[in-house]
Write a protein that holds these residues in place. Structure first.
Motif, PDB file in Angstrom:
ATOM      1  N   ASN A  54       0.862  -1.179   0.000  1.00 49.66           N
ATOM      2  CA  ASN A  54       0.000   0.000   0.000  1.00 49.66           C
ATOM      3  C   ASN A  54       0.900   1.231   0.000  1.00 49.66           C
ATOM      4  O   ASN A  54       1.685   1.427   0.928  1.00 49.66           O
ATOM      5  CB  ASN A  54      -0.895  -0.005   1.239  1.00 49.66           C
ATOM      6  N   PRO A  55       0.819   2.077  -1.044  1.00 49.52           N
ATOM      7  CA  PRO A  55       1.743   3.220  -1.154  1.00 49.52           C
ATOM      8  C   PRO A  55       1.795   4.100   0.090  1.00 49.52           C
ATOM      9  O   PRO A  55       2.850   4.648   0.413  1.00 49.52           O
ATOM     10  CB  PRO A  55       1.204   3.988  -2.361  1.00 49.52           C
ATOM     11  N   ILE A  56       0.688   4.258   0.808  1.00 47.89           N
ATOM     12  CA  ILE A  56       0.706   5.142   1.973  1.00 47.89           C
ATOM     13  C   ILE A  56       1.423   4.512   3.160  1.00 47.89           C
ATOM     14  O   ILE A  56       1.717   5.199   4.142  1.00 47.89           O
ATOM     15  CB  ILE A  56      -0.717   5.581   2.381  1.00 47.89           C
ATOM     16  N   ASP A  57       1.713   3.206   3.087  1.00 48.19           N
ATOM     17  CA  ASP A  57       2.420   2.525   4.164  1.00 48.19           C
ATOM     18  C   ASP A  57       3.842   2.140   3.783  1.00 48.19           C
ATOM     19  O   ASP A  57       4.585   1.607   4.609  1.00 48.19           O
ATOM     20  CB  ASP A  57       1.664   1.267   4.595  1.00 48.19           C
ATOM     21  N   ASN A  58       4.229   2.376   2.522  1.00 46.30           N
ATOM     22  CA  ASN A  58       5.589   2.037   2.107  1.00 46.30           C
ATOM     23  C   ASN A  58       6.608   2.867   2.877  1.00 46.30           C
ATOM     24  O   ASN A  58       6.379   4.042   3.171  1.00 46.30           O
ATOM     25  CB  ASN A  58       5.766   2.281   0.609  1.00 46.30           C
ATOM     26  N   LEU A  59       7.741   2.234   3.188  1.00 44.51           N
ATOM     27  CA  LEU A  59       8.823   2.905   3.910  1.00 44.51           C
ATOM     28  C   LEU A  59       9.860   3.390   2.905  1.00 44.51           C
ATOM     29  O   LEU A  59      10.371   2.604   2.102  1.00 44.51           O
ATOM     30  CB  LEU A  59       9.467   1.956   4.914  1.00 44.51           C
ATOM     31  N   TYR A  60      10.162   4.697   2.953  1.00 42.55           N
ATOM     32  CA  TYR A  60      11.126   5.299   2.050  1.00 42.55           C
ATOM     33  C   TYR A  60      12.314   5.856   2.834  1.00 42.55           C
ATOM     34  O   TYR A  60      12.152   6.330   3.966  1.00 42.55           O
ATOM     35  CB  TYR A  60      10.496   6.440   1.252  1.00 42.55           C
ATOM     36  N   GLN A  61      13.485   5.802   2.208  1.00 42.03           N
ATOM     37  CA  GLN A  61      14.663   6.464   2.754  1.00 42.03           C
ATOM     38  C   GLN A  61      14.890   7.743   1.966  1.00 42.03           C
ATOM     39  O   GLN A  61      14.944   7.712   0.731  1.00 42.03           O
ATOM     40  CB  GLN A  61      15.895   5.572   2.663  1.00 42.03           C
ATOM     41  N   GLU A  62      15.011   8.869   2.661  1.00 40.76           N
ATOM     42  CA  GLU A  62      15.206  10.145   1.983  1.00 40.76           C
ATOM     43  C   GLU A  62      16.613  10.239   1.396  1.00 40.76           C
ATOM     44  O   GLU A  62      17.521   9.501   1.772  1.00 40.76           O
ATOM     45  CB  GLU A  62      14.962  11.306   2.951  1.00 40.76           C
ATOM     46  N   SER A  63      16.781  11.150   0.443  1.00 36.06           N
ATOM     47  CA  SER A  63      18.087  11.347  -0.186  1.00 36.06           C
ATOM     48  C   SER A  63      19.115  11.777   0.863  1.00 36.06           C
ATOM     49  O   SER A  63      18.773  12.380   1.887  1.00 36.06           O
ATOM     50  CB  SER A  63      17.992  12.389  -1.300  1.00 36.06           C
ATOM     51  N   ARG A  64      20.387  11.486   0.564  1.00 28.49           N
ATOM     52  CA  ARG A  64      21.441  11.705   1.556  1.00 28.49           C
ATOM     53  C   ARG A  64      22.763  11.975   0.844  1.00 28.49           C
ATOM     54  O   ARG A  64      23.083  11.327  -0.151  1.00 28.49           O
ATOM     55  CB  ARG A  64      21.562  10.462   2.443  1.00 28.49           C
ATOM     56  N   THR A  65      23.525  12.948   1.349  1.00 29.29           N
ATOM     57  CA  THR A  65      24.861  13.240   0.823  1.00 29.29           C
ATOM     58  C   THR A  65      25.875  13.102   1.951  1.00 29.29           C
ATOM     59  O   THR A  65      25.718  13.703   3.019  1.00 29.29           O
ATOM     60  CB  THR A  65      24.936  14.656   0.231  1.00 29.29           C
ATOM     61  N   GLN A  66      26.898  12.302   1.731  1.00 28.39           N
ATOM     62  CA  GLN A  66      27.914  12.038   2.749  1.00 28.39           C
ATOM     63  C   GLN A  66      29.273  12.524   2.275  1.00 28.39           C
ATOM     64  O   GLN A  66      29.671  12.297   1.122  1.00 28.39           O
ATOM     65  CB  GLN A  66      27.982  10.536   3.058  1.00 28.39           C
ATOM     66  N   LEU A  67      30.006  13.196   3.166  1.00 26.48           N
ATOM     67  CA  LEU A  67      31.349  13.690   2.870  1.00 26.48           C
ATOM     68  C   LEU A  67      32.388  12.836   3.594  1.00 26.48           C
ATOM     69  O   LEU A  67      32.259  12.594   4.801  1.00 26.48           O
ATOM     70  CB  LEU A  67      31.490  15.151   3.307  1.00 26.48           C
ATOM     71  N   ASP A  68      33.401  12.391   2.869  1.00 32.65           N
ATOM     72  CA  ASP A  68      34.460  11.548   3.433  1.00 32.65           C
ATOM     73  C   ASP A  68      35.828  12.120   3.062  1.00 32.65           C
ATOM     74  O   ASP A  68      35.984  12.805   2.045  1.00 32.65           O
ATOM     75  CB  ASP A  68      34.361  10.110   2.910  1.00 32.65           C
ATOM     76  N   LEU A  69      36.816  11.791   3.894  1.00 32.72           N
ATOM     77  CA  LEU A  69      38.191  12.210   3.645  1.00 32.72           C
ATOM     78  C   LEU A  69      39.126  11.077   4.036  1.00 32.72           C
ATOM     79  O   LEU A  69      38.969  10.482   5.111  1.00 32.72           O
ATOM     80  CB  LEU A  69      38.531  13.465   4.459  1.00 32.72           C
ATOM     81  N   SER A  70      40.079  10.768   3.152  1.00 34.31           N
ATOM     82  CA  SER A  70      41.084   9.750   3.474  1.00 34.31           C
ATOM     83  C   SER A  70      42.475  10.322   3.224  1.00 34.31           C
ATOM     84  O   SER A  70      42.694  11.051   2.251  1.00 34.31           O
ATOM     85  CB  SER A  70      40.874   8.485   2.632  1.00 34.31           C
ATOM     86  N   VAL A  71      43.396   9.984   4.115  1.00 31.66           N
ATOM     87  CA  VAL A  71      44.777  10.468   4.028  1.00 31.66           C
ATOM     88  C   VAL A  71      45.711   9.271   4.187  1.00 31.66           C
ATOM     89  O   VAL A  71      45.575   8.496   5.147  1.00 31.66           O
ATOM     90  CB  VAL A  71      45.083  11.516   5.110  1.00 31.66           C
ATOM     91  N   LEU A  72      46.644   9.114   3.247  1.00 29.01           N
ATOM     92  CA  LEU A  72      47.610   8.015   3.311  1.00 29.01           C
ATOM     93  C   LEU A  72      49.006   8.572   3.053  1.00 29.01           C
ATOM     94  O   LEU A  72      49.194   9.409   2.159  1.00 29.01           O
ATOM     95  CB  LEU A  72      47.269   6.939   2.283  1.00 29.01           C
ATOM     96  N   TYR A  73      49.971   8.094   3.840  1.00 31.21           N
ATOM     97  CA  TYR A  73      51.369   8.455   3.615  1.00 31.21           C
ATOM     98  C   TYR A  73      52.196   7.177   3.496  1.00 31.21           C
ATOM     99  O   TYR A  73      52.159   6.321   4.386  1.00 31.21           O
ATOM    100  CB  TYR A  73      51.918   9.317   4.751  1.00 31.21           C
ATOM    101  N   ARG A  74      52.905   7.062   2.369  1.00 31.58           N
ATOM    102  CA  ARG A  74      53.730   5.875   2.140  1.00 31.58           C
ATOM    103  C   ARG A  74      55.121   6.133   2.712  1.00 31.58           C
ATOM    104  O   ARG A  74      55.916   6.888   2.150  1.00 31.58           O
ATOM    105  CB  ARG A  74      53.807   5.568   0.645  1.00 31.58           C
ATOM    106  N   VAL A  75      55.403   5.512   3.852  1.00 31.35           N
ATOM    107  CA  VAL A  75      56.687   5.678   4.522  1.00 31.35           C
ATOM    108  C   VAL A  75      57.796   5.048   3.694  1.00 31.35           C
ATOM    109  O   VAL A  75      58.876   5.624   3.505  1.00 31.35           O
ATOM    110  CB  VAL A  75      56.639   5.059   5.928  1.00 31.35           C
ATOM    111  N   LYS A  76      57.518   3.846   3.197  1.00 35.31           N
ATOM    112  CA  LYS A  76      58.422   3.142   2.288  1.00 35.31           C
ATOM    113  C   LYS A  76      57.570   2.175   1.471  1.00 35.31           C
ATOM    114  O   LYS A  76      56.378   1.991   1.788  1.00 35.31           O
ATOM    115  CB  LYS A  76      59.528   2.412   3.066  1.00 35.31           C
ATOM    116  N   PRO A  77      58.109   1.559   0.429  1.00 39.40           N
ATOM    117  CA  PRO A  77      57.271   0.721  -0.441  1.00 39.40           C
ATOM    118  C   PRO A  77      56.468  -0.346   0.297  1.00 39.40           C
ATOM    119  O   PRO A  77      55.376  -0.707  -0.141  1.00 39.40           O
ATOM    120  CB  PRO A  77      58.289   0.098  -1.407  1.00 39.40           C
ATOM    121  N   SER A  78      56.981  -0.833   1.402  1.00 34.48           N
ATOM    122  CA  SER A  78      56.302  -1.921   2.111  1.00 34.48           C
ATOM    123  C   SER A  78      55.509  -1.444   3.335  1.00 34.48           C
ATOM    124  O   SER A  78      54.949  -2.265   4.062  1.00 34.48           O
ATOM    125  CB  SER A  78      57.330  -2.969   2.560  1.00 34.48           C
ATOM    126  N   MET A  79      55.445  -0.142   3.577  1.00 34.08           N
ATOM    127  CA  MET A  79      54.742   0.343   4.768  1.00 34.08           C
ATOM    128  C   MET A  79      54.059   1.680   4.495  1.00 34.08           C
ATOM    129  O   MET A  79      54.661   2.601   3.952  1.00 34.08           O
ATOM    130  CB  MET A  79      55.708   0.487   5.956  1.00 34.08           C
TER     131      MET A  79
END
Length: 251
Positions: free
Chosen positions: A199-224
């Protein structure tokens, strides 16, 4: 070919795929989480999903490190998997011996069939041709549009199929140089149906959503390497409603 680096490629793929249910959902059992007022019931009768697929794309590989592409795909799915949710009623015949009134029950089910048509747009570019520090930067963006229809019971056709998001996309910037890899991204997920109750009036909807992410990586040496990820920087919440946005149903 446009020069020694640029190239335009067309692709067409026809395939059949199978999606097997998660093994954890096939083991008979019931998980009652009283602190969350939820009951999860496994379904050992779940069947695998089958899909006939057509994928078409045009891809333009740019000088340096870059890609611009557009694609169209269609999928014809049988026995697609979806989550069936309902609320435990009152009385001795509520299926739980009169207990757990008001608890939300969730179990996995197989639907009838679903047809999915989609468009995909993708852009990636690393600015290696720019001078100085600028050649360490890159950008990426993609966007997907879906059109879906199908049945849950084999008879009634609906135009919104649970488990598919009609609009979604990502945009991000990157910096890669001197051992550092830094990426910032914004992910958009459009409004989608989370539970079809018939029944459309009972359907469960998830509203639109925007998520912000940040990743930082530092290569100390080729193996680490040392890295840290910051997810959902603005603390965006998943917001749900039933039938109308004024009927909030967050859990």
């Amino acid at each position: 070919k446009y020069d020694s680096s640029d190239q335009l490629v067309f692709r067409a793929t026809f395939s059949t795929s199978i999606g097997r249910p998660n093994f954890d959902r096939l083991i008979p059992g019931t998980d009652i989480r009283e602190e969350d007022l939820r009951i999860e019931i496994n379904n050992p009768d779940l069947k695998p999903m089958f899909s006939d697929n057509i994928d078409l794309s045009a891809e333009y590989y740019m000088k340096g490190i870059g890609l611009l592409s557009v694609g169209y795909f269609t999928k014809s799915i049988t026995d697609f998997e979806f989550d069936d949710n309902y609320t435990v009623g009152s009385g001795a015949d509520n299926g739980f011996g009169g207990m757990y009134e008001g608890f939300e029950v969730s179990t996995a089910m197989n639907g009838g069939w679903a047809d999915v048509n989609g468009l995909e747009f993708n852009y990636q570019q690393h600015f290696t041709y720019l001078p100085g520090i600028l050649n360490a930067f890159g950008v990426f963006a993609n966007y997907t549009l879906l059109d879906t229809k199908g049945t849950y019971d084999g008879d009634t056709i609906v135009n919104e199929v649970q488990g598919f998001v009609e609009k979604s996309g990502n945009f991000g910037l990157s910096y890669i140089k001197h051992g550092w890899t830094v990426r910032g991204s914004a992910s958009y997920k459009g409004e989608n149906i989370d539970d079809d109750n018939g029944n459309p009036i009972d359907n469960l909807y998830q509203e639109s959503r925007t998520q912000l992410d940040l990743s930082v990586l530092y290569r100390v040496k080729p193996s680490m390497s040392i890295f840290v990820d910051f997810l959902n920087l603005t603390n965006q919440h998943n917001t749900f409603y039933r039938g109308f946005r004024t009927r909030q149903a967050n859990s």
